[in-house]
Design a protein around this motif. Structure first.
Motif, mmCIF file in Angstrom:
data_model
loop_
_atom_site.group_PDB
_atom_site.id
_atom_site.type_symbol
_atom_site.label_atom_id
_atom_site.label_comp_id
_atom_site.label_asym_id
_atom_site.label_seq_id
_atom_site.Cartn_x
_atom_site.Cartn_y
_atom_site.Cartn_z
ATOM 1 N N GLY A 224 0.813 -1.202 0.000
ATOM 2 C CA GLY A 224 0.000 0.000 0.000
ATOM 3 C C GLY A 224 0.851 1.258 0.000
ATOM 4 O O GLY A 224 2.062 1.214 0.236
ATOM 5 N N ARG A 225 0.209 2.385 -0.219
ATOM 6 C CA ARG A 225 0.941 3.652 -0.305
ATOM 7 C C ARG A 225 1.491 4.096 1.050
ATOM 8 O O ARG A 225 2.338 4.990 1.118
ATOM 9 C CB ARG A 225 0.041 4.747 -0.864
ATOM 10 C CG ARG A 225 -1.235 4.972 -0.093
ATOM 11 C CD ARG A 225 -2.148 5.990 -0.757
ATOM 12 N NE ARG A 225 -3.457 6.026 -0.155
ATOM 13 C CZ ARG A 225 -3.765 6.720 0.939
ATOM 14 N NH1 ARG A 225 -2.825 7.439 1.531
ATOM 15 N NH2 ARG A 225 -4.986 6.692 1.436
ATOM 16 N N GLY A 226 1.046 3.447 2.133
ATOM 17 C CA GLY A 226 1.547 3.814 3.456
ATOM 18 C C GLY A 226 2.649 2.926 3.975
ATOM 19 O O GLY A 226 3.065 3.064 5.125
ATOM 20 N N VAL A 227 3.156 2.012 3.149
ATOM 21 C CA VAL A 227 4.244 1.130 3.594
ATOM 22 C C VAL A 227 5.547 1.906 3.737
ATOM 23 O O VAL A 227 6.309 1.727 4.691
ATOM 24 C CB VAL A 227 4.410 -0.065 2.633
ATOM 25 C CG1 VAL A 227 5.716 -0.813 2.911
ATOM 26 C CG2 VAL A 227 3.230 -1.011 2.768
ATOM 27 N N ALA A 228 5.838 2.758 2.788
ATOM 28 C CA ALA A 228 7.090 3.510 2.804
ATOM 29 C C ALA A 228 7.056 4.586 3.882
ATOM 30 O O ALA A 228 6.004 5.123 4.225
ATOM 31 C CB ALA A 228 7.353 4.129 1.441
ATOM 32 N N ALA A 229 8.229 4.892 4.407
ATOM 33 C CA ALA A 229 8.397 5.976 5.375
ATOM 34 C C ALA A 229 9.444 6.936 4.823
ATOM 35 O O ALA A 229 10.122 6.641 3.837
ATOM 36 C CB ALA A 229 8.832 5.421 6.729
ATOM 37 N N ARG A 230 9.571 8.070 5.456
ATOM 38 C CA ARG A 230 10.559 9.051 5.027
ATOM 39 C C ARG A 230 11.528 9.331 6.174
ATOM 40 O O ARG A 230 11.117 9.644 7.289
ATOM 41 C CB ARG A 230 9.886 10.352 4.570
ATOM 42 C CG ARG A 230 10.848 11.302 3.832
ATOM 43 C CD ARG A 230 10.090 12.451 3.199
ATOM 44 N NE ARG A 230 9.208 12.026 2.132
ATOM 45 C CZ ARG A 230 9.602 11.801 0.873
ATOM 46 N NH1 ARG A 230 10.878 11.944 0.551
ATOM 47 N NH2 ARG A 230 8.718 11.431 -0.034
ATOM 48 N N ALA A 231 12.807 9.178 5.898
ATOM 49 C CA ALA A 231 13.834 9.426 6.904
ATOM 50 C C ALA A 231 13.997 10.918 7.136
ATOM 51 O O ALA A 231 13.485 11.750 6.376
ATOM 52 C CB ALA A 231 15.157 8.804 6.454
ATOM 53 N N ALA A 232 14.734 11.262 8.182
ATOM 54 C CA ALA A 232 14.925 12.667 8.533
ATOM 55 C C ALA A 232 15.640 13.436 7.435
ATOM 56 O O ALA A 232 15.428 14.641 7.277
ATOM 57 C CB ALA A 232 15.703 12.768 9.835
ATOM 58 N N ASP A 233 16.469 12.752 6.652
ATOM 59 C CA ASP A 233 17.193 13.433 5.567
ATOM 60 C C ASP A 233 16.363 13.562 4.293
ATOM 61 O O ASP A 233 16.850 14.036 3.276
ATOM 62 C CB ASP A 233 18.516 12.723 5.270
ATOM 63 C CG ASP A 233 18.326 11.282 4.788
ATOM 64 O OD1 ASP A 233 17.168 10.859 4.570
ATOM 65 O OD2 ASP A 233 19.343 10.575 4.634
ATOM 66 N N GLY A 234 15.109 13.129 4.337
ATOM 67 C CA GLY A 234 14.225 13.240 3.181
ATOM 68 C C GLY A 234 14.195 12.024 2.294
ATOM 69 O O GLY A 234 13.348 11.937 1.397
ATOM 70 N N SER A 235 15.077 11.074 2.502
ATOM 71 C CA SER A 235 15.104 9.869 1.666
ATOM 72 C C SER A 235 13.931 8.966 2.009
ATOM 73 O O SER A 235 13.424 8.960 3.141
ATOM 74 C CB SER A 235 16.417 9.115 1.848
ATOM 75 O OG SER A 235 16.573 8.684 3.190
ATOM 76 N N VAL A 236 13.485 8.190 1.029
ATOM 77 C CA VAL A 236 12.359 7.277 1.213
ATOM 78 C C VAL A 236 12.876 5.932 1.685
ATOM 79 O O VAL A 236 13.800 5.355 1.103
ATOM 80 C CB VAL A 236 11.568 7.113 -0.098
ATOM 81 C CG1 VAL A 236 10.469 6.069 0.072
ATOM 82 C CG2 VAL A 236 10.962 8.446 -0.517
ATOM 83 N N VAL A 237 12.277 5.429 2.763
ATOM 84 C CA VAL A 237 12.591 4.111 3.296
ATOM 85 C C VAL A 237 11.465 3.174 2.871
ATOM 86 O O VAL A 237 10.299 3.444 3.173
ATOM 87 C CB VAL A 237 12.709 4.144 4.831
ATOM 88 C CG1 VAL A 237 13.066 2.767 5.368
ATOM 89 C CG2 VAL A 237 13.740 5.172 5.262
ATOM 90 N N PRO A 238 11.769 2.078 2.163
ATOM 91 C CA PRO A 238 10.701 1.205 1.647
ATOM 92 C C PRO A 238 10.098 0.295 2.709
ATOM 93 O O PRO A 238 9.983 -0.917 2.534
ATOM 94 C CB PRO A 238 11.421 0.396 0.568
ATOM 95 C CG PRO A 238 12.826 0.319 1.032
ATOM 96 C CD PRO A 238 13.104 1.629 1.723
ATOM 97 N N GLY A 239 9.680 0.876 3.798
ATOM 98 C CA GLY A 239 9.073 0.119 4.880
ATOM 99 C C GLY A 239 9.027 0.955 6.140
ATOM 100 O O GLY A 239 9.665 2.009 6.233
ATOM 101 N N GLY A 240 8.237 0.501 7.113
ATOM 102 C CA GLY A 240 8.158 1.203 8.378
ATOM 103 C C GLY A 240 7.138 2.312 8.426
ATOM 104 O O GLY A 240 7.054 3.043 9.413
ATOM 105 N N GLY A 241 6.315 2.458 7.374
ATOM 106 C CA GLY A 241 5.260 3.454 7.390
ATOM 107 C C GLY A 241 4.060 2.975 8.192
ATOM 108 O O GLY A 241 3.938 1.799 8.513
ATOM 109 N N ALA A 242 3.162 3.907 8.505
ATOM 110 C CA ALA A 242 2.022 3.592 9.371
ATOM 111 C C ALA A 242 0.815 3.043 8.615
ATOM 112 O O ALA A 242 -0.168 2.671 9.221
ATOM 113 C CB ALA A 242 1.609 4.835 10.152
#
Length: 294
Positions: A224-242
């Motif tokens: 889903g579109r909420g799987v990815a998270a965004r790190a403090a530096d702005g990079s996208v993390v492909p997991g850990g989203g809510a």
């Protein structure tokens, strides 16, 4: 993290037993060496947690490696949650006034204070329990909170006891990782966890339910579109989203009008909601409609 709001005032209630025991083991107002917690820097020797022998308060190496692999595209969310199965984390505990008294001069003074877990409120309104992989991360987030060291599985049990559906690792840090409800339950029960979008057994079960609707040619499960998270530096993390964590793509035959599509989707969702496996393994989902190829 953008989808988690500020800490919520903890409700006045008894701490979960294992957290209370860990707190008592840490010496109450002082540590087990008799040194007061107040004013502790949580760095150097102050970071040592007496409940965990030789613990220097730093993040678990397995968790750090799993998050690094996730960011580099070499590992998935399931490896991060698996690394937590044996990891020590810190739960933030804060003092909460339980009773106050009025002095002879009409001023109010603390008479009794309880210790309470800190919870967060996610963007969708759900309660989340924060946990920290290092004492330094907790101190940076809430300098007045007392760190209680527990295994992550115990933290997941605390989340369940608090009615929290999410376990938020390191809020405010470089990488914030959210363990969603099915992962929290699996961790609390010390079971393995597979993300719903990679779960073949779940896909088969949902497909069987969809087979009862003639207009559905096939379905596909995707992140889903909420799987990815965004790190403090702005990079996208492909997991850990809510969340939403699961996207279900329905391929439909031609000829359905809007009312027919709405009725079909509502009926299918009702079928899924009655399925035990679906209830256990799906946290949140979104449905996309596509025309089935000829």
């Amino acid at each position: 993290m953008s989808n988690v709001e500020e800490p919520q005032p903890p409700a006045a209630r008894q701490l979960p037993g294992h957290i209370a025991a860990a707190l008592a083991g840490a010496g109450g107002a002082t540590d087990s060496a008799g040194q007061p917690w107040a004013g502790r820097s949580l760095a150097g020797d102050d970071a040592k947690i007496h409940n965990f022998e030789d613990d220097d308060g730093t993040a678990d190496a397995g968790y750090v490696a799993a998050v690094a692999s996730l960011r580099e595209g070499r590992g998935g969310e399931e490896a991060v949650v698996a690394s937590l199965a044996t990891a020590r984390v810190f739960i933030p505990i804060v003092a909460q006034l339980a009773e106050e008294e009025e002095t002879a001069h009409g001023l109010h003074a603390d008479k009794q204070a309880d210790m309470a877990l800190v919870t967060l409120k996610a963007a969708d309104g759900r309660t989340a329990l924060p946990a920290f992989t290092s004492a330094a991360a907790l101190s940076a987030w809430h300098p007045e909170a007392r760190p209680v060291a527990v295994y992550a599985a115990r933290a997941a049990l605390s989340a369940v006891a608090e009615g929290a559906e999410l376990l938020v690792l390191d809020p405010g840090a470089d990488v914030t990782f959210v363990v969603r409800r099915p992962g929290v339950w699996a961790l609390a029960q010390q079971h393995g966890w597979i993300p719903s979008y990679n779960d073949d057994e779940l896909a088969a079960e949902m497909g069987r339910a969809a087979s009862g609707f003639a207009a559905i040619r096939r379905l596909e499960l995707l992140p889903g579109r909420g799987v990815a998270a965004r790190a403090a530096d702005g990079s996208v993390v492909p997991g850990g989203g809510a969340g939403p964590e699961l996207q279900v793509v329905l391929y439909l035959e031609d000829g359905l009008d809007a009312a027919g599509v709405q009725q079909l989707v509502a009926g299918l969702q009702a079928e899924w909601s009655r399925n035990v496996l679906f209830g256990e393994r799906v946290d949140s989902l979104e449905i996309k409609l596509r025309r089935a190829p000829d």
